[in-house]
Design a protein around this motif. Sequence first.
Motif, PDB file in Angstrom:
ATOM      1  N   GLY A  83      26.067 -12.139 -11.102  1.00 45.25           N
ATOM      2  CA  GLY A  83      25.771 -11.999 -12.418  1.00 45.25           C
ATOM      3  C   GLY A  83      25.471 -13.201 -13.271  1.00 45.25           C
ATOM      4  O   GLY A  83      26.218 -14.090 -13.094  1.00 45.25           O
ATOM      5  N   GLY A 120      24.182  -9.089 -15.547  1.00 43.25           N
ATOM      6  CA  GLY A 120      25.406  -8.888 -14.725  1.00 43.25           C
ATOM      7  C   GLY A 120      26.644  -9.460 -15.154  1.00 43.25           C
ATOM      8  O   GLY A 120      26.445 -10.832 -15.380  1.00 43.25           O
ATOM      9  N   LEU A 165      30.744  -6.431 -11.927  1.00 40.34           N
ATOM     10  CA  LEU A 165      29.477  -5.699 -11.365  1.00 40.34           C
ATOM     11  C   LEU A 165      29.760  -4.529 -10.912  1.00 40.34           C
ATOM     12  O   LEU A 165      29.563  -3.941  -9.670  1.00 40.34           O
ATOM     13  CB  LEU A 165      29.125  -6.655 -10.254  1.00 40.34           C
ATOM     14  N   ASP A 223      24.603  -1.849 -10.724  1.00 40.77           N
ATOM     15  CA  ASP A 223      25.165  -3.042  -9.752  1.00 40.77           C
ATOM     16  C   ASP A 223      25.811  -2.536  -8.669  1.00 40.77           C
ATOM     17  O   ASP A 223      25.647  -3.041  -7.316  1.00 40.77           O
ATOM     18  CB  ASP A 223      26.482  -3.716 -10.657  1.00 40.77           C
TER      19      ASP A 223
END
Length: 262
Positions: free
Chosen positions: A203, A234, A238, A243
């Motif tokens: 992320g 993100g 996650l 995700d």
Amino acid sequence: MSSIQTQPDFIDVNGDRIAVRHRDGQSPGVVWLGGYRSDMLGTKAETLDAWAVTNGHAFTRHDYSGHGESGGAFADGTISLWLAQSLAVLRETTTGPQILVGSSMGAWIALRMVQALHEAGEGARVAGLLLLAPAPDFTVELMEPALTQAQKSDLETRGFIEEHSDYSPEPNIYTKALFDDGRANRVLVGLIDTHCPVHILQGMADPDVPHAHALKLVEHLPADDVTLSLIRDGDHRLSRPQDLAMMISALEGLVERASEHR
């Protein structure tokens, strides 16, 4: 085992009672390696377990000592200790090639497992690596540069520091032993030859592990067979539906590649 795993099994690793949940299935199997202070019943691990049930693959997860349902004291934990436990679970519970899925600190454990298995002549046990918000060498690379003088003093005099956690009402505890042992387990010091495909999900809004750290990890991996997927919004967990969908997609890609090379 049945599709519902209510209670874990336990194995003894150097005197620590380690909780394990294993599901038999086809190869390659999947092994979950959680993060610092996380347990094997989190969203990502449960998502992987559901995938394993649906697709008939073996799936193995455990709690490090001092975590979740395992015995042992959290403050006694080090990378070396948790690495030894993870290797024992792999060797005693699984057969054949495995895809290691490591989250945060679990990615560090996964990378050290690959090194240890190759040194032991067991490199073929690892068919792929899926690393989620990987935090290899986090004690040295991410924490030590940010320590205040007061924290450095606490490490020397008290043997630990406490830090607010965004994920638990209890503070995070980091011991001097963890820092010292972390230096002995560094992986970002040369080429990490995994001998298998690697997929990293990171992320870009991760407050704990900056995405520059994932880029640094890629620099230490062979250019071939490494995929880095940056998720612009993100975070560190996650664990949003999108995700989790990316995690499963990346896993399926690694499974397909492992199956092609059998």
